[in-house]
Design a protein around this motif. Sequence first.
Motif, PDB file in Angstrom:
ATOM      1  N   ALA A 157     -65.129 -13.983  21.957  1.00 51.02           N
ATOM      2  CA  ALA A 157     -66.395 -14.698  22.124  1.00 51.02           C
ATOM      3  C   ALA A 157     -67.080 -14.986  20.801  1.00 51.02           C
ATOM      4  O   ALA A 157     -67.975 -15.837  20.738  1.00 51.02           O
ATOM      5  N   ILE A 158     -66.697 -14.268  19.736  1.00 56.78           N
ATOM      6  CA  ILE A 158     -67.217 -14.575  18.401  1.00 56.78           C
ATOM      7  C   ILE A 158     -66.459 -15.753  17.798  1.00 56.78           C
ATOM      8  O   ILE A 158     -67.045 -16.711  17.289  1.00 56.78           O
ATOM      9  N   LEU A 159     -65.132 -15.675  17.840  1.00 59.26           N
ATOM     10  CA  LEU A 159     -64.304 -16.711  17.217  1.00 59.26           C
ATOM     11  C   LEU A 159     -64.425 -18.047  17.923  1.00 59.26           C
ATOM     12  O   LEU A 159     -64.439 -19.102  17.282  1.00 59.26           O
ATOM     13  N   THR A 160     -64.522 -18.012  19.249  1.00 60.77           N
ATOM     14  CA  THR A 160     -64.528 -19.265  20.012  1.00 60.77           C
ATOM     15  C   THR A 160     -65.711 -20.156  19.664  1.00 60.77           C
ATOM     16  O   THR A 160     -65.521 -21.350  19.395  1.00 60.77           O
ATOM     17  N   PRO A 161     -66.954 -19.648  19.676  1.00 60.47           N
ATOM     18  CA  PRO A 161     -68.066 -20.542  19.327  1.00 60.47           C
ATOM     19  C   PRO A 161     -68.050 -21.004  17.880  1.00 60.47           C
ATOM     20  O   PRO A 161     -68.646 -22.033  17.551  1.00 60.47           O
ATOM     21  N   LEU A 162     -67.396 -20.257  17.000  1.00 59.63           N
ATOM     22  CA  LEU A 162     -67.312 -20.688  15.612  1.00 59.63           C
ATOM     23  C   LEU A 162     -66.265 -21.780  15.415  1.00 59.63           C
ATOM     24  O   LEU A 162     -66.424 -22.665  14.571  1.00 59.63           O
ATOM     25  N   ALA A 163     -65.192 -21.726  16.212  1.00 61.08           N
ATOM     26  CA  ALA A 163     -64.076 -22.658  16.007  1.00 61.08           C
ATOM     27  C   ALA A 163     -64.097 -23.847  16.952  1.00 61.08           C
ATOM     28  O   ALA A 163     -63.859 -24.993  16.531  1.00 61.08           O
ATOM     29  N   ILE A 164     -64.370 -23.609  18.235  1.00 60.86           N
ATOM     30  CA  ILE A 164     -64.191 -24.658  19.243  1.00 60.86           C
ATOM     31  C   ILE A 164     -65.110 -25.860  19.038  1.00 60.86           C
ATOM     32  O   ILE A 164     -64.658 -27.014  19.104  1.00 60.86           O
ATOM     33  N   PRO A 165     -66.425 -25.657  18.799  1.00 58.06           N
ATOM     34  CA  PRO A 165     -67.262 -26.844  18.575  1.00 58.06           C
ATOM     35  C   PRO A 165     -66.776 -27.702  17.403  1.00 58.06           C
ATOM     36  O   PRO A 165     -66.826 -28.935  17.463  1.00 58.06           O
ATOM     37  N   GLY A 256     -78.095 -28.065  19.366  1.00 54.38           N
ATOM     38  CA  GLY A 256     -77.066 -29.055  19.648  1.00 54.38           C
ATOM     39  C   GLY A 256     -75.687 -28.429  19.728  1.00 54.38           C
ATOM     40  O   GLY A 256     -75.503 -27.238  19.476  1.00 54.38           O
ATOM     41  N   GLN A 257     -74.672 -29.253  20.051  1.00 60.54           N
ATOM     42  CA  GLN A 257     -73.303 -28.765  20.219  1.00 60.54           C
ATOM     43  C   GLN A 257     -72.809 -28.008  18.980  1.00 60.54           C
ATOM     44  O   GLN A 257     -72.195 -26.946  19.089  1.00 60.54           O
ATOM     45  N   ALA A 258     -73.091 -28.518  17.807  1.00 60.19           N
ATOM     46  CA  ALA A 258     -72.605 -27.881  16.577  1.00 60.19           C
ATOM     47  C   ALA A 258     -73.434 -26.669  16.167  1.00 60.19           C
ATOM     48  O   ALA A 258     -73.012 -25.892  15.310  1.00 60.19           O
ATOM     49  N   GLU A 259     -74.626 -26.481  16.786  1.00 66.65           N
ATOM     50  CA  GLU A 259     -75.516 -25.377  16.396  1.00 66.65           C
ATOM     51  C   GLU A 259     -75.406 -24.160  17.304  1.00 66.65           C
ATOM     52  O   GLU A 259     -75.882 -23.076  16.970  1.00 66.65           O
ATOM     53  N   ILE A 260     -74.789 -24.321  18.458  1.00 67.12           N
ATOM     54  CA  ILE A 260     -74.725 -23.241  19.439  1.00 67.12           C
ATOM     55  C   ILE A 260     -73.908 -22.062  18.937  1.00 67.12           C
ATOM     56  O   ILE A 260     -74.213 -20.902  19.205  1.00 67.12           O
ATOM     57  N   GLY A 261     -72.849 -22.357  18.195  1.00 66.03           N
ATOM     58  CA  GLY A 261     -71.873 -21.342  17.834  1.00 66.03           C
ATOM     59  C   GLY A 261     -72.425 -20.129  17.129  1.00 66.03           C
ATOM     60  O   GLY A 261     -72.041 -18.991  17.438  1.00 66.03           O
ATOM     61  N   GLY A 262     -73.354 -20.311  16.185  1.00 65.41           N
ATOM     62  CA  GLY A 262     -73.855 -19.193  15.393  1.00 65.41           C
ATOM     63  C   GLY A 262     -74.526 -18.108  16.222  1.00 65.41           C
ATOM     64  O   GLY A 262     -74.125 -16.937  16.164  1.00 65.41           O
ATOM     65  N   PRO A 263     -75.569 -18.441  17.004  1.00 64.68           N
ATOM     66  CA  PRO A 263     -76.226 -17.411  17.817  1.00 64.68           C
ATOM     67  C   PRO A 263     -75.298 -16.766  18.841  1.00 64.68           C
ATOM     68  O   PRO A 263     -75.373 -15.558  19.078  1.00 64.68           O
ATOM     69  N   VAL A 264     -74.429 -17.574  19.461  1.00 64.11           N
ATOM     70  CA  VAL A 264     -73.484 -17.008  20.431  1.00 64.11           C
ATOM     71  C   VAL A 264     -72.553 -16.015  19.742  1.00 64.11           C
ATOM     72  O   VAL A 264     -72.293 -14.919  20.235  1.00 64.11           O
ATOM     73  N   ALA A 265     -72.058 -16.388  18.569  1.00 58.74           N
ATOM     74  CA  ALA A 265     -71.159 -15.498  17.828  1.00 58.74           C
ATOM     75  C   ALA A 265     -71.858 -14.200  17.444  1.00 58.74           C
ATOM     76  O   ALA A 265     -71.267 -13.110  17.516  1.00 58.74           O
ATOM     77  N   LEU A 266     -73.124 -14.281  17.039  1.00 53.88           N
ATOM     78  CA  LEU A 266     -73.877 -13.079  16.680  1.00 53.88           C
ATOM     79  C   LEU A 266     -74.003 -12.134  17.875  1.00 53.88           C
ATOM     80  O   LEU A 266     -73.802 -10.917  17.747  1.00 53.88           O
ATOM     81  N   SER A 267     -74.313 -12.688  19.045  1.00 52.42           N
ATOM     82  CA  SER A 267     -74.450 -11.858  20.241  1.00 52.42           C
ATOM     83  C   SER A 267     -73.167 -11.103  20.539  1.00 52.42           C
ATOM     84  O   SER A 267     -73.174  -9.893  20.837  1.00 52.42           O
ATOM     85  N   TYR A 268     -72.045 -11.794  20.441  1.00 54.66           N
ATOM     86  CA  TYR A 268     -70.773 -11.165  20.792  1.00 54.66           C
ATOM     87  C   TYR A 268     -70.235 -10.280  19.671  1.00 54.66           C
ATOM     88  O   TYR A 268     -69.413  -9.383  19.930  1.00 54.66           O
ATOM     89  N   ALA A 269     -70.687 -10.506  18.447  1.00 52.25           N
ATOM     90  CA  ALA A 269     -70.351  -9.561  17.378  1.00 52.25           C
ATOM     91  C   ALA A 269     -70.964  -8.198  17.678  1.00 52.25           C
ATOM     92  O   ALA A 269     -70.332  -7.144  17.476  1.00 52.25           O
ATOM     93  N   MET A 270     -72.191  -8.195  18.162  1.00 53.82           N
ATOM     94  CA  MET A 270     -72.826  -6.947  18.554  1.00 53.82           C
ATOM     95  C   MET A 270     -72.127  -6.335  19.765  1.00 53.82           C
ATOM     96  O   MET A 270     -71.976  -5.113  19.861  1.00 53.82           O
ATOM     97  N   ALA A 271     -71.661  -7.188  20.674  1.00 55.73           N
ATOM     98  CA  ALA A 271     -70.954  -6.694  21.857  1.00 55.73           C
ATOM     99  C   ALA A 271     -69.688  -5.941  21.466  1.00 55.73           C
ATOM    100  O   ALA A 271     -69.346  -4.910  22.051  1.00 55.73           O
ATOM    101  N   ALA A 272     -68.966  -6.458  20.482  1.00 57.20           N
ATOM    102  CA  ALA A 272     -67.724  -5.814  20.040  1.00 57.20           C
ATOM    103  C   ALA A 272     -67.985  -4.388  19.578  1.00 57.20           C
ATOM    104  O   ALA A 272     -67.192  -3.476  19.833  1.00 57.20           O
ATOM    105  N   MET A 273     -69.095  -4.170  18.916  1.00 60.84           N
ATOM    106  CA  MET A 273     -69.416  -2.836  18.421  1.00 60.84           C
ATOM    107  C   MET A 273     -69.667  -1.862  19.571  1.00 60.84           C
ATOM    108  O   MET A 273     -69.394  -0.670  19.454  1.00 60.84           O
ATOM    109  N   GLY A 274     -70.163  -2.364  20.692  1.00 59.63           N
ATOM    110  CA  GLY A 274     -70.418  -1.488  21.835  1.00 59.63           C
ATOM    111  C   GLY A 274     -69.156  -0.826  22.349  1.00 59.63           C
ATOM    112  O   GLY A 274     -69.144   0.374  22.653  1.00 59.63           O
ATOM    113  N   ALA A 275     -68.075  -1.604  22.442  1.00 58.50           N
ATOM    114  CA  ALA A 275     -66.813  -1.034  22.920  1.00 58.50           C
ATOM    115  C   ALA A 275     -66.263  -0.012  21.933  1.00 58.50           C
ATOM    116  O   ALA A 275     -65.768   1.050  22.324  1.00 58.50           O
TER     117      ALA A 275
END
Length: 419
Positions: A157-165, A256-275
């Motif tokens: 979920a971190i890599l996808t929003p950074l790469a896919i858009p 916008g489409q190109a701006e979504i990736g950063g905040p989404v990636a940040l959220s899931y970076a924190m999620a990874a640490m939880g596991a």
Amino acid sequence: MALEMQMNAGIKHSRRTRYGLIVLIFFGTVLAYVDRQVLALLKPTLETTFGWSDEDFAHLGSAFSLAMAISVFFSGVLVDRFGVRRAYGVAVAIWSLAGMAHAFASSVSQFVVARVTLSVGESVAGPATVKATAQYLPLRERSIGLGVIASAPSLGAILTPLAIPLIAVWFGWQAAFLFTGSLGLVWVVAWFASTRSLKTVAHQAEHPEAGEAVWKELLSDRKTWAIVWTKALADMVWWFMLFWIPDLFSKVFHLGQAEIGGPVALSYAMAAMGALVSGMLFPTLIRRGLSMNAARKLSMTLFAVLILPVPLALQMASAWTAAVVIGLALFAHNGFVTNVFGLTTDIVPLKRVGTVTAMSSVAGNITGLAMIEFAGWSLTTGFGYWPMFVVSSLAYLTATAFFHLMIPQLEMAETEEAF
């Protein structure tokens, strides 16, 4: 001396093989969540291209969850019947081809067909992962192994929003589906080539249970239903977040489409640490003298408390601040679910692990479907994201209380070999 050196070499080889298994499952799980999230990240582009509404988008998500709920139970039985290696390898091939098929869809119905096929393949991942850790990892390595693997969805979920858009902007939205699907086919080759020398570490042999008496025993076991409904309450939040969070940043914070990736990636970076934290927390508590029962339930309670502030994300002035609050909730989710996976391998007999895991995934996908549809209705009728965030904040404490009432005292299912 020579014999001792041979034995030590065998142990090292076995350990390398087990760690290699964790790495492969980790990246398989990353790919699964990459393939799932591509559609959500391309929503602004696809809804413009095809004229989708929020309810149309919700139906796509619920079709995936419904197909997953139907197929995941059978996938658990298949994993118990045919083994992890064959079941998981074939499944990744199926979902990778289905992911690529999205690139050729031109209507909602065609997207639904591709989405349903994707979910059928991915339904094997959960039961195969938990069964693999129960069968091939000794007890002291399971929690850490599960923690590492449970962080994989967040990395995806971190890599996808950074790469896919960016891929969509540069090469078109079809290229995004083709690229992610092709990665899965490469993984399949590596999987079959690298898992030939796996050896079980559990005393209990891998033979499927069968017959009416066995099913009656499984369905009458309180452990089965405690795990199923605890996972269901947690998973409904995860599926809602995974499917709708990119849209939230678009609608609420006007990205916008190109701006979504950063905040989404940040959220899931924190999620990874939880596991990862969860994977290390349980053995740490055990070393400090807590019982398995106390260590598991204390961990679950701590993570359940951390998700309580998640509705505050909707009051934040900045998308990045909201991403931190949502990230804390996802951190808590991954920590909580890692414990659920861990206690499943602790208290469920090996021969039933795949089936019980599959049943919990069925329940989680049904509740996830309900939350996805609820979100579509809430957004369409003007209530916004508030109702789903309130439900999310309370789900984990409710799940923890329910689990404790169902199983006041955890007991190991079987004796492990020492490694």
